[in-house]
Write an enzyme that holds these catalytic residues in place. Structure first.
Site, PDB file in Angstrom:
ATOM      1  N   GLN A  79     -10.023  -4.170  -3.759  1.00 41.00           N
ATOM      2  CA  GLN A  79     -11.184  -3.735  -3.277  1.00 41.00           C
ATOM      3  C   GLN A  79     -12.245  -4.028  -4.249  1.00 41.00           C
ATOM      4  OE1 GLN A  79     -12.137  -1.647  -0.193  1.00 41.00           O
ATOM      5  NE2 GLN A  79     -14.186  -2.533  -1.016  1.00 41.00           N
ATOM      6  N   ASP A 101     -17.581   6.728  -1.823  1.00 38.56           N
ATOM      7  CA  ASP A 101     -16.445   6.769  -0.976  1.00 38.56           C
ATOM      8  C   ASP A 101     -15.860   8.134  -0.472  1.00 38.56           C
ATOM      9  OD1 ASP A 101     -13.774   5.982  -0.002  1.00 38.56           O
ATOM     10  OD2 ASP A 101     -12.884   5.882  -2.092  1.00 38.56           O
ATOM     11  N   CYS A 151     -16.630   1.424   0.516  1.00 38.68           N
ATOM     12  CA  CYS A 151     -15.486   0.575   0.884  1.00 38.68           C
ATOM     13  C   CYS A 151     -15.032   0.733   1.869  1.00 38.68           C
ATOM     14  CB  CYS A 151     -14.525   1.070  -0.252  1.00 38.68           C
ATOM     15  SG  CYS A 151     -13.934   2.877  -0.144  1.00 38.68           S
ATOM     16  N   HIS A 204      -7.304   0.322  -6.563  1.00 40.01           N
ATOM     17  CA  HIS A 204      -7.632  -0.508  -5.427  1.00 40.01           C
ATOM     18  C   HIS A 204      -8.099  -1.845  -5.960  1.00 40.01           C
ATOM     19  CE1 HIS A 204      -7.787  -1.493  -1.298  1.00 40.01           C
ATOM     20  NE2 HIS A 204      -8.822  -0.658  -0.921  1.00 40.01           N
ATOM     21  N   ARG A 241       0.874  -1.218   0.073  1.00 36.97           N
ATOM     22  CA  ARG A 241      -0.139   0.040  -0.070  1.00 36.97           C
ATOM     23  C   ARG A 241       0.890   1.201   0.004  1.00 36.97           C
ATOM     24  NH1 ARG A 241      -5.470   1.417   3.552  1.00 36.97           N
ATOM     25  NH2 ARG A 241      -6.277  -0.244   1.890  1.00 36.97           N
TER      26      ARG A 241
HETATM   27  N1   CP Z   1     -11.436  -0.548   2.149  1.00 33.08           N
HETATM   28  C1   CP Z   1     -10.054  -0.394   2.561  1.00 33.08           C
HETATM   29  O1   CP Z   1      -9.213  -0.562   1.884  1.00 33.08           O
HETATM   30  O2   CP Z   1      -9.957  -0.131   3.959  1.00 33.08           O
HETATM   31  P1   CP Z   1      -8.795   0.023   4.760  1.00 33.08           P
HETATM   32  O3   CP Z   1      -8.217   1.122   4.352  1.00 33.08           O
HETATM   33  O4   CP Z   1      -9.275  -0.016   6.058  1.00 33.08           O
HETATM   34  O5   CP Z   1      -7.763  -1.147   4.512  1.00 33.08           O
HETATM   35  N1  NVA Z   2     -10.205   6.496  -1.509  1.00 33.07           N
HETATM   36  C1  NVA Z   2      -9.834   6.096  -0.364  1.00 33.07           C
HETATM   37  C2  NVA Z   2     -10.102   4.784  -0.100  1.00 33.07           C
HETATM   38  C3  NVA Z   2      -9.628   4.004   1.222  1.00 33.07           C
HETATM   39  C4  NVA Z   2      -9.894   2.574   1.357  1.00 33.07           C
HETATM   40  C5  NVA Z   2      -8.425   6.482   0.178  1.00 33.07           C
HETATM   41  O1  NVA Z   2      -7.459   6.371  -0.851  1.00 33.07           O
HETATM   42  O2  NVA Z   2      -8.229   7.021   1.216  1.00 33.07           O
END
Ligand code: CP
Ligand code: NVA
Length: 306
Positions: free
Chosen positions: A131, A224, A261, A128, A101
């Site tokens: 997801q 989101d 999400c 992502h 990540r």
């Molecule tokens: N939806 C998602 O990726 O959640 P986290 O940021 O908690 O991993």
């Molecule tokens: N768009 C959000 C998704 C989190 C799972 C972010 O990148 O923070």
């Protein structure tokens, strides 16, 4: 050759469907994935916080017989300037896979180019894929083959989740409408890739700036956060008409399903009221990350390597 999962298109639509369909049997207990990760170690390297992705991957790796090792990037020498490619080459000598990540999609691409073991994207600024694969599974679990006839609407910021949903709609042949404020549209590359896939699969993708028009007769509304991790301040005024609230939902089908999400910023992209009414579905969506990622890991690690 090693199999990466940096974007959905690293697998073919047929392979993605196979994972989705297999997950249904895995979740029902009809199919057992066994212990394909027995004796294997998977490293997780995260530069951003995570609840769902980290925990579901670590639990999934354990259930598949493997060992997971979690690192904040600051724990590694790369945070002191060691080359990304040297980090990738070193870790590849120890572990069997890396889940990343990172704030920068480019960083991840660079890492995966030099890693000789499979690399999985656990979220970047651009995409992502775990997801969205999981969310499409959730829709398949709920609607079965009808999934292709649903009107799915994404409302809010054209961010990483939105980009990937577009590609997912294209690859799975879904009907997706996206409504974002002007200037916050999804990334053009992901949009184009989505359209290209849609031509082959019969999917439909439309991007607009009018949330009411978009959600008319929607079967599914997905939202989101308006400010993603790593983003600075934004003018949230322009996002207000895109809030998923009772008024917006009144344009959708009465039994519309609402997806998020998570994490949610209640009072911004979704009201507490709408969130709570749909909490069961939203947390099933979160739960399914575990099943889908286990099937994905098993696929990446046991399918014959091309
Ligand atoms: N939806 C998602 O990726 O959640 P986290 O940021 O908690 O991993
Ligand atoms: N768009 C959000 C998704 C989190 C799972 C972010 O990148 O923070």
């Amino acid at each position: 050759m090693k199999r990466d999962f940096i974007d959905l298109w690293d697998l073919t639509p047929e392979e993605l469907w196979e994972i989705v369909k297999k997950t249904k049997n895995v979740k029902k207990g009809i199919e057992n994935l066994g212990k394909p990760l027995e004796g294997k170690s998977i490293a997780l390297i995260f530069t951003k916080p995570s609840t769902r992705t980290r925990v579901s991957f670590e639990v999934g790796i354990y259930q598949l017989g493997g060992n997971s090792m979690f690192f904040q990037e600051k724990d590694l020498q790369v945070s002191r300037g060691e080359d990304v490619k040297d980090t990738a080459r070193t870790l590849s000598r120890y572990v069997d896979g890396v889940i990343v990540r990172n704030h920068s999609h480019k960083w991840l691409e660079n890492f995966s180019e030099f890693a000789s073991v499979p690399v999985i994207n656990a979220l970047t600024d651009m995409s992502h894929p775990c997801q969205i694969l999981s969310d499409i599974y959730t829709l398949y679990e709920t609607f079965g083959e009808e999934i292709k006839n649903l009107k799915i609407v994404y409302v809010g910021d054209g961010n990483n989740v939105c980009n990937t949903l577009i590609v997912g709609a294209g690859m799975f042949g879904l009907k997706l409408f996206v409504a974002t404020p002007e200037g916050y549209e999804p990334n053009l590359l992901y949009y184009k890739r989505g359209l290209d896939f849609a031509k082959e699969t019969g999917g439909e993708i439309e991007v607009m700036n009018n949330p009411i028009e978009a959600v008319k007769d929607a079967d599914v509304i997905y939202t989101d956060v308006w400010i993603s991790m790593g983003e600075g301040e934004k003018d949230l005024e322009v996002f207000k008409p895109f809030q998923v609230n009772e008024s917006l939902l009144s344009y959708a089908k009465e039994d519309v399903k609402v997806m998020h999400c998570l994490p949610a910023k209640k009072g911004q992209e979704i009201t507490e009221e709408v969130f709570e009414k749909n909490a069961d579905f939203i947390f099933t969506q979160a739960e399914n990350r575990l099943y889908v990622q286990k099937t994905l890991l098993a696929y990446i690690f046991i399918e014959p390597q091309a």
